[in-house]
Design a protein around this motif. Sequence first.
Motif, PDB file in Angstrom:
ATOM      1  N   ALA A  44       6.719   9.033   3.907  1.00 20.78           N
ATOM      2  CA  ALA A  44       7.242   7.678   4.083  1.00 20.78           C
ATOM      3  C   ALA A  44       7.655   7.443   5.539  1.00 20.78           C
ATOM      4  O   ALA A  44       7.374   6.383   6.116  1.00 20.78           O
ATOM      5  CB  ALA A  44       8.422   7.456   3.143  1.00 20.78           C
ATOM      6  N   ILE A  45       8.296   8.439   6.140  1.00 18.22           N
ATOM      7  CA  ILE A  45       8.697   8.327   7.543  1.00 18.22           C
ATOM      8  C   ILE A  45       7.474   8.265   8.447  1.00 18.22           C
ATOM      9  O   ILE A  45       7.418   7.481   9.408  1.00 18.22           O
ATOM     10  CB  ILE A  45       9.605   9.506   7.933  1.00 18.22           C
ATOM     11  N   ALA A  46       6.475   9.105   8.148  1.00 22.44           N
ATOM     12  CA  ALA A  46       5.245   9.117   8.949  1.00 22.44           C
ATOM     13  C   ALA A  46       4.548   7.765   8.904  1.00 22.44           C
ATOM     14  O   ALA A  46       4.000   7.290   9.906  1.00 22.44           O
ATOM     15  CB  ALA A  46       4.302  10.210   8.450  1.00 22.44           C
ATOM     16  N   MET A  47       4.582   7.100   7.746  1.00 21.48           N
ATOM     17  CA  MET A  47       3.949   5.789   7.610  1.00 21.48           C
ATOM     18  C   MET A  47       4.672   4.734   8.439  1.00 21.48           C
ATOM     19  O   MET A  47       4.055   3.767   8.897  1.00 21.48           O
ATOM     20  CB  MET A  47       3.924   5.376   6.136  1.00 21.48           C
ATOM     21  N   LEU A  48       5.990   4.909   8.617  1.00 22.09           N
ATOM     22  CA  LEU A  48       6.749   3.957   9.426  1.00 22.09           C
ATOM     23  C   LEU A  48       6.463   4.135  10.918  1.00 22.09           C
ATOM     24  O   LEU A  48       6.511   3.170  11.686  1.00 22.09           O
ATOM     25  CB  LEU A  48       8.244   4.123   9.167  1.00 22.09           C
ATOM     26  N   LEU A  49       6.158   5.372  11.312  1.00 21.30           N
ATOM     27  CA  LEU A  49       5.992   5.674  12.732  1.00 21.30           C
ATOM     28  C   LEU A  49       4.548   5.621  13.211  1.00 21.30           C
ATOM     29  O   LEU A  49       4.296   5.336  14.385  1.00 21.30           O
ATOM     30  CB  LEU A  49       6.563   7.072  13.034  1.00 21.30           C
ATOM     31  N   PHE A  50       3.598   5.891  12.308  1.00 19.45           N
ATOM     32  CA  PHE A  50       2.199   5.993  12.707  1.00 19.45           C
ATOM     33  C   PHE A  50       1.331   5.139  11.791  1.00 19.45           C
ATOM     34  O   PHE A  50       1.701   4.875  10.635  1.00 19.45           O
ATOM     35  CB  PHE A  50       1.739   7.458  12.651  1.00 19.45           C
ATOM     36  N   PRO A  51       0.158   4.693  12.287  1.00 22.49           N
ATOM     37  CA  PRO A  51      -0.716   3.819  11.486  1.00 22.49           C
ATOM     38  C   PRO A  51      -1.491   4.588  10.414  1.00 22.49           C
ATOM     39  O   PRO A  51      -2.702   4.824  10.522  1.00 22.49           O
ATOM     40  CB  PRO A  51      -1.659   3.225  12.540  1.00 22.49           C
ATOM     41  N   VAL A  52      -0.782   4.975   9.353  1.00 19.61           N
ATOM     42  CA  VAL A  52      -1.396   5.718   8.252  1.00 19.61           C
ATOM     43  C   VAL A  52      -1.943   4.742   7.219  1.00 19.61           C
ATOM     44  O   VAL A  52      -1.236   3.824   6.789  1.00 19.61           O
ATOM     45  CB  VAL A  52      -0.370   6.660   7.590  1.00 19.61           C
ATOM     46  N   ASN A  53      -3.198   4.940   6.824  1.00 17.21           N
ATOM     47  CA  ASN A  53      -3.825   4.072   5.820  1.00 17.21           C
ATOM     48  C   ASN A  53      -3.891   4.803   4.478  1.00 17.21           C
ATOM     49  O   ASN A  53      -4.525   5.852   4.377  1.00 17.21           O
ATOM     50  CB  ASN A  53      -5.242   3.685   6.260  1.00 17.21           C
ATOM     51  N   LEU A  54      -3.236   4.253   3.469  1.00 18.76           N
ATOM     52  CA  LEU A  54      -3.248   4.872   2.151  1.00 18.76           C
ATOM     53  C   LEU A  54      -4.515   4.471   1.391  1.00 18.76           C
ATOM     54  O   LEU A  54      -5.049   3.384   1.604  1.00 18.76           O
ATOM     55  CB  LEU A  54      -2.019   4.438   1.354  1.00 18.76           C
ATOM     56  N   PRO A  55      -5.002   5.325   0.494  1.00 18.51           N
ATOM     57  CA  PRO A  55      -6.192   4.977  -0.310  1.00 18.51           C
ATOM     58  C   PRO A  55      -5.910   3.776  -1.199  1.00 18.51           C
ATOM     59  O   PRO A  55      -4.781   3.566  -1.650  1.00 18.51           O
ATOM     60  CB  PRO A  55      -6.426   6.240  -1.154  1.00 18.51           C
ATOM     61  N   THR A  56      -6.935   3.008  -1.461  1.00 14.13           N
ATOM     62  CA  THR A  56      -6.803   1.846  -2.351  1.00 14.13           C
ATOM     63  C   THR A  56      -7.426   2.110  -3.714  1.00 14.13           C
ATOM     64  O   THR A  56      -7.130   1.405  -4.679  1.00 14.13           O
ATOM     65  CB  THR A  56      -7.479   0.615  -1.726  1.00 14.13           C
ATOM     66  N   GLU A  57      -8.288   3.123  -3.805  1.00 12.35           N
ATOM     67  CA  GLU A  57      -8.947   3.450  -5.062  1.00 12.35           C
ATOM     68  C   GLU A  57      -8.084   4.409  -5.887  1.00 12.35           C
ATOM     69  O   GLU A  57      -7.642   5.437  -5.362  1.00 12.35           O
ATOM     70  CB  GLU A  57     -10.311   4.091  -4.809  1.00 12.35           C
ATOM     71  N   PRO A  58      -7.849   4.111  -7.179  1.00 10.43           N
ATOM     72  CA  PRO A  58      -7.089   5.035  -8.036  1.00 10.43           C
ATOM     73  C   PRO A  58      -7.720   6.417  -8.114  1.00 10.43           C
ATOM     74  O   PRO A  58      -7.012   7.426  -8.196  1.00 10.43           O
ATOM     75  CB  PRO A  58      -7.104   4.333  -9.403  1.00 10.43           C
ATOM     76  N   SER A  59      -9.057   6.473  -8.068  1.00  5.71           N
ATOM     77  CA  SER A  59      -9.743   7.764  -8.154  1.00  5.71           C
ATOM     78  C   SER A  59      -9.387   8.652  -6.969  1.00  5.71           C
ATOM     79  O   SER A  59      -9.310   9.879  -7.106  1.00  5.71           O
ATOM     80  CB  SER A  59     -11.263   7.549  -8.212  1.00  5.71           C
ATOM     81  N   ALA A  60      -9.171   8.035  -5.811  1.00  2.97           N
ATOM     82  CA  ALA A  60      -8.804   8.816  -4.629  1.00  2.97           C
ATOM     83  C   ALA A  60      -7.411   9.425  -4.797  1.00  2.97           C
ATOM     84  O   ALA A  60      -7.177  10.580  -4.446  1.00  2.97           O
ATOM     85  CB  ALA A  60      -8.856   7.943  -3.378  1.00  2.97           C
ATOM     86  N   TRP A  61      -6.487   8.633  -5.345  1.00  4.57           N
ATOM     87  CA  TRP A  61      -5.133   9.140  -5.564  1.00  4.57           C
ATOM     88  C   TRP A  61      -5.134  10.256  -6.603  1.00  4.57           C
ATOM     89  O   TRP A  61      -4.510  11.306  -6.405  1.00  4.57           O
ATOM     90  CB  TRP A  61      -4.213   8.009  -6.028  1.00  4.57           C
TER      91      TRP A  61
END
Length: 264
Positions: free
Chosen positions: A125-142
């Motif tokens: 969560a902290i890394a996402m606030l500091l850096f441009p991290v893109n989370l997967p949008t597909e449920p299969s990826a998660w």
Amino acid sequence: MLGAYFDFIRIRFLTMLAYRVNYYSGILIYTLNIGVNYFTWKAIYGDGQALGGFTAAQMTTYVAVSWMARAFYFNNLDREISTDIRDGSIAIQFIRPYNYVLVKMMQGLGEGLFRFMLFMIPGMAIAMLLFPVNLPTEPSAWIGFLVMLFFSFLINSQINVITGLLAFFVENNEGMMRMKRVVVDLFSGLIVPISLFPGWMSSVLEVLPFQAITYLPGSVFTGRVQGVGIWNVLGIQVLWFLLLLIPIVWLYHAARKRLFVQGG
């Protein structure tokens, strides 16, 4: 008996909870590692669009999720086993009515669950606030990533157990443990993705178990592997999990036959 093994998970989790302040500082250290790697790769990419099959955005996400995944699968089972052998407590462990190696795996899982909830998730969560991290949008990826993360823990723990059990035969495996840690971090793709290694070395690493720890789960999370490909790379992890059981069983039985106590 199965319930007793699950108790080892609970006990190790509660033990780690008593030292949770150490992991709050660990979040800071891992965030700094992500930051160093992020700015390093940003400088390497420059105005380039892709490198080794990774776009700049994918590389940022890969670095962040790989380091935070390490927070879950990392453990010191090799050092714990080595210490048990050195101080003589292994003799007591062997006469107790449980499988010593399985107990160590359960203890490692208890530590991993603690790290997952109080280290990996808040750290990500902290890394996402500091850096441009893109989370997967597909449920299969998660789903694929979370399942593969569990196998990352299993495979890394198996390598640790093998390294620890070798202390029965070399007596002092300190150098071996240090070398193992460097090899795993480097050849698993944590420091440099495997696709960026020279062609011949990349081919060698693809037939070793290390890629199954970091590189393959990271490739799924960043979207480089999708659809049916997720099942294929998961199959590689399952295969290595089964193959690594062979040296563990052999070493465990061989160790019981040549056990001698150095201390205790």
